[in-house]
Design a protein around this motif. Structure first.
Motif, PDB file in Angstrom:
ATOM      1  N   VAL A 268      29.983 -28.597   2.700  1.00  0.00           N
ATOM      2  CA  VAL A 268      31.044 -28.310   3.673  1.00  0.00           C
ATOM      3  C   VAL A 268      30.232 -27.741   4.929  1.00  0.00           C
ATOM      4  O   VAL A 268      29.375 -26.696   4.814  1.00  0.00           O
ATOM      5  N   VAL A 269      30.529 -28.030   6.283  1.00  0.00           N
ATOM      6  CA  VAL A 269      29.933 -27.609   7.369  1.00  0.00           C
ATOM      7  C   VAL A 269      30.845 -26.734   8.330  1.00  0.00           C
ATOM      8  O   VAL A 269      32.155 -27.398   8.525  1.00  0.00           O
ATOM      9  N   ARG A 270      30.432 -25.647   8.595  1.00  0.00           N
ATOM     10  CA  ARG A 270      31.317 -24.877   9.457  1.00  0.00           C
ATOM     11  C   ARG A 270      30.370 -24.024  10.526  1.00  0.00           C
ATOM     12  O   ARG A 270      29.514 -23.126  10.027  1.00  0.00           O
ATOM     13  N   GLY A 271      30.574 -24.174  11.724  1.00  0.00           N
ATOM     14  CA  GLY A 271      29.763 -23.938  12.880  1.00  0.00           C
ATOM     15  C   GLY A 271      28.251 -24.766  12.338  1.00  0.00           C
ATOM     16  O   GLY A 271      28.035 -25.978  12.326  1.00  0.00           O
ATOM     17  N   ARG A 272      27.091 -24.002  12.507  1.00  0.00           N
ATOM     18  CA  ARG A 272      25.839 -24.237  12.134  1.00  0.00           C
ATOM     19  C   ARG A 272      25.420 -23.903  10.994  1.00  0.00           C
ATOM     20  O   ARG A 272      24.275 -23.705  10.528  1.00  0.00           O
ATOM     21  N   THR A 273      26.335 -23.708   9.767  1.00  0.00           N
ATOM     22  CA  THR A 273      25.982 -23.358   8.773  1.00  0.00           C
ATOM     23  C   THR A 273      26.617 -24.227   7.245  1.00  0.00           C
ATOM     24  O   THR A 273      27.702 -24.855   7.721  1.00  0.00           O
ATOM     25  N   LEU A 274      25.762 -24.700   6.605  1.00  0.00           N
ATOM     26  CA  LEU A 274      26.137 -25.436   5.288  1.00  0.00           C
ATOM     27  C   LEU A 274      26.664 -24.695   4.305  1.00  0.00           C
ATOM     28  O   LEU A 274      25.679 -23.730   3.884  1.00  0.00           O
ATOM     29  N   TYR A 275      27.500 -25.060   3.473  1.00  0.00           N
ATOM     30  CA  TYR A 275      28.095 -24.468   2.419  1.00  0.00           C
ATOM     31  C   TYR A 275      28.097 -25.454   1.114  1.00  0.00           C
ATOM     32  O   TYR A 275      28.534 -26.469   1.317  1.00  0.00           O
ATOM     33  N   THR A 276      27.992 -24.938  -0.211  1.00  0.00           N
ATOM     34  CA  THR A 276      27.954 -25.720  -1.308  1.00  0.00           C
ATOM     35  C   THR A 276      28.610 -24.718  -2.440  1.00  0.00           C
ATOM     36  O   THR A 276      28.137 -23.549  -2.382  1.00  0.00           O
ATOM     37  N   PRO A 277      29.466 -25.121  -3.265  1.00  0.00           N
ATOM     38  CA  PRO A 277      29.815 -24.299  -4.341  1.00  0.00           C
ATOM     39  C   PRO A 277      28.645 -23.860  -5.378  1.00  0.00           C
ATOM     40  O   PRO A 277      27.761 -24.852  -5.427  1.00  0.00           O
ATOM     41  N   PRO A 278      28.487 -22.904  -6.056  1.00  0.00           N
ATOM     42  CA  PRO A 278      27.480 -22.427  -6.898  1.00  0.00           C
ATOM     43  C   PRO A 278      27.305 -23.221  -8.129  1.00  0.00           C
ATOM     44  O   PRO A 278      28.650 -23.610  -8.802  1.00  0.00           O
ATOM     45  N   ALA A 279      26.427 -23.585  -8.752  1.00  0.00           N
ATOM     46  CA  ALA A 279      26.265 -24.176 -10.080  1.00  0.00           C
ATOM     47  C   ALA A 279      26.998 -23.403 -11.153  1.00  0.00           C
ATOM     48  O   ALA A 279      27.318 -23.978 -12.183  1.00  0.00           O
ATOM     49  N   THR A 280      27.051 -21.976 -11.236  1.00  0.00           N
ATOM     50  CA  THR A 280      27.472 -21.412 -11.901  1.00  0.00           C
ATOM     51  C   THR A 280      28.848 -21.365 -12.644  1.00  0.00           C
ATOM     52  O   THR A 280      29.243 -21.047 -13.402  1.00  0.00           O
ATOM     53  N   ILE A 281      29.561 -22.184 -11.515  1.00  0.00           N
ATOM     54  CA  ILE A 281      31.005 -22.426 -11.891  1.00  0.00           C
ATOM     55  C   ILE A 281      31.277 -23.706 -12.797  1.00  0.00           C
ATOM     56  O   ILE A 281      32.289 -24.125 -13.101  1.00  0.00           O
ATOM     57  N   GLY A 282      30.120 -24.345 -13.067  1.00  0.00           N
ATOM     58  CA  GLY A 282      29.994 -25.667 -14.330  1.00  0.00           C
ATOM     59  C   GLY A 282      29.919 -26.640 -13.637  1.00  0.00           C
ATOM     60  O   GLY A 282      30.539 -27.700 -13.944  1.00  0.00           O
ATOM     61  N   ILE A 283      29.140 -26.785 -12.541  1.00  0.00           N
ATOM     62  CA  ILE A 283      28.947 -28.185 -12.001  1.00  0.00           C
ATOM     63  C   ILE A 283      27.355 -28.462 -11.982  1.00  0.00           C
ATOM     64  O   ILE A 283      26.591 -27.555 -11.988  1.00  0.00           O
ATOM     65  N   LEU A 284      26.999 -29.625 -11.671  1.00  0.00           N
ATOM     66  CA  LEU A 284      25.578 -30.167 -11.406  1.00  0.00           C
ATOM     67  C   LEU A 284      24.976 -29.506 -10.418  1.00  0.00           C
ATOM     68  O   LEU A 284      25.432 -29.359  -9.279  1.00  0.00           O
ATOM     69  N   PRO A 285      23.696 -28.872 -10.664  1.00  0.00           N
ATOM     70  CA  PRO A 285      22.950 -28.373  -9.538  1.00  0.00           C
ATOM     71  C   PRO A 285      22.472 -29.418  -8.689  1.00  0.00           C
ATOM     72  O   PRO A 285      21.757 -30.433  -9.304  1.00  0.00           O
ATOM     73  N   GLY A 286      22.912 -29.740  -7.364  1.00  0.00           N
ATOM     74  CA  GLY A 286      22.553 -30.843  -6.876  1.00  0.00           C
ATOM     75  C   GLY A 286      21.095 -31.303  -6.219  1.00  0.00           C
ATOM     76  O   GLY A 286      20.761 -30.344  -5.550  1.00  0.00           O
ATOM     77  N   THR A 287      20.350 -32.201  -6.869  1.00  0.00           N
ATOM     78  CA  THR A 287      19.196 -32.355  -6.134  1.00  0.00           C
ATOM     79  C   THR A 287      18.920 -32.974  -4.889  1.00  0.00           C
ATOM     80  O   THR A 287      18.278 -32.379  -4.127  1.00  0.00           O
ATOM     81  N   THR A 288      20.037 -33.681  -4.270  1.00  0.00           N
ATOM     82  CA  THR A 288      20.069 -34.228  -3.111  1.00  0.00           C
ATOM     83  C   THR A 288      20.675 -32.968  -2.115  1.00  0.00           C
ATOM     84  O   THR A 288      20.183 -32.623  -1.096  1.00  0.00           O
ATOM     85  N   GLN A 289      21.491 -32.271  -2.529  1.00  0.00           N
ATOM     86  CA  GLN A 289      22.294 -31.361  -2.135  1.00  0.00           C
ATOM     87  C   GLN A 289      21.072 -30.044  -1.586  1.00  0.00           C
ATOM     88  O   GLN A 289      21.017 -29.453  -0.456  1.00  0.00           O
TER      89      GLN A 289
END
Length: 282
Positions: A192-213
């Motif tokens: 997700v982009v807001r302004g000039r900052t990119l956000y992504t959820p933390p892998a600790t919530i049970g998702i794959l750590p994204g290689t492309t991300q």
């Protein structure tokens, strides 16, 4: 075109039968996999992909993958590719034959063409829907046996989500947690982009750590963007400056519609981020 190579370095005809019907990868989805994008003969994020393959294997009590062997078999597929400039190389590693306590794991790499639909989505963007994954953000820590965050072959739920999206006239899905927070896509990470900052959820919530991300974040940081890994609420998405799905084959794909509602135009943001991401592989 397809190229198939086994972990022992043997090239095989992809149109012939090779996997035993009692392989646990087939019978129970008992195995792990990775998919790597190769452009112009260069695999993208190979190191992070192999790191994640080893992490997923450890979560599933599979023998530690032989990293050097996986590097060799990946290169073998690339060296024998005579098709277009882009390849998706799928690495598959299963527990082996059912009922044999001394079974040797099955491992192979399969090189495939990139679907034209995926290529169009990179340019045109997609419509997506949100679907409840039925988990809360703390479940991964409380129940590690659920293998949340492992890239296993058990993808029935992910595929069912894609079919549900198609029934609703969309191309993809954002999974959500029970508290209304964003998880991931069935085959992608959410950025997700807001302004000039990119956000992504933390892998600790049970998702794959994204290689492309991760690669997109590093490229963006070099281009002067900020990045943050923190929880994202679904309610924040309609007002974001950009919502993207990131994966090896889709690269960075912008979302123009969510749950039937148009999102703010992120064409310019996508163009800048996609250029930063692709530039590092030229």
């Amino acid at each position: 075109m397809r190229v198939l190579a086994f972990l022992d370095g043997t090239l095989a005809d992809p149109d012939e039968a090779h996997i035993r019907v009692d392989d646990l990868g087939l019978l129970r989805g008992d195995g792990v996999f990775e998919t790597i994008l190769v452009t112009g003969g260069t695999p993208r994020e190979l190191g992070p992909h192999l790191d994640r393959l080893a992490r997923s294997a450890a979560m599933m009590d599979l023998p530690q993958p032989d990293r050097a062997a996986w590097e060799r078999v990946t290169q073998l597929v690339i060296d024998n590719w005579s098709g277009g400039p882009e390849i998706a190389v799928k690495l598959v590693y299963t527990r082996g034959v059912d009922g044999d306590p001394n079974a040797t794991p099955t491992g192979f790499a399969l090189g495939m063409e990139i679907d034209e639909k995926v290529k169009r989505a990179r340019v045109e963007g997609i419509a997506a829907i949100t679907l409840d994954r039925g988990i809360d953000p703390g479940l991964a820590g409380r129940a590690p046996w659920l293998l949340l965050g492992a890239k296993s072959l058990s993808y029935a739920i992910n595929m069912a989500a894609g079919r549900e999206a198609a029934r609703r006239g969309a191309a993809d899905v954002i999974f959500t947690a029970t508290d209304g927070s964003v998880l991931e896509g069935p085959t992608s990470s959410v950025i997700v982009v807001r302004g000039r900052t990119l956000y992504t959820p933390p892998a600790t919530i049970g998702i794959l750590p994204g290689t492309t991300q991760g690669d997109v974040f590093r490229a963006a940081e070099r281009g002067g963007w900020g990045t943050k890994v923190e929880p994202i609420m679904v309610s924040e998405l309609p007002s974001a400056d950009g919502v993207f799905l990131a994966s090896s084959v889709r690269k960075l794909t912008r979302m123009h519609t969510l749950d039937g509602a148009a999102l703010p135009d992120s064409t310019a943001v996508h163009a800048e981020l996609a250029e930063l991401y692709d530039a590092q592989y030229r």
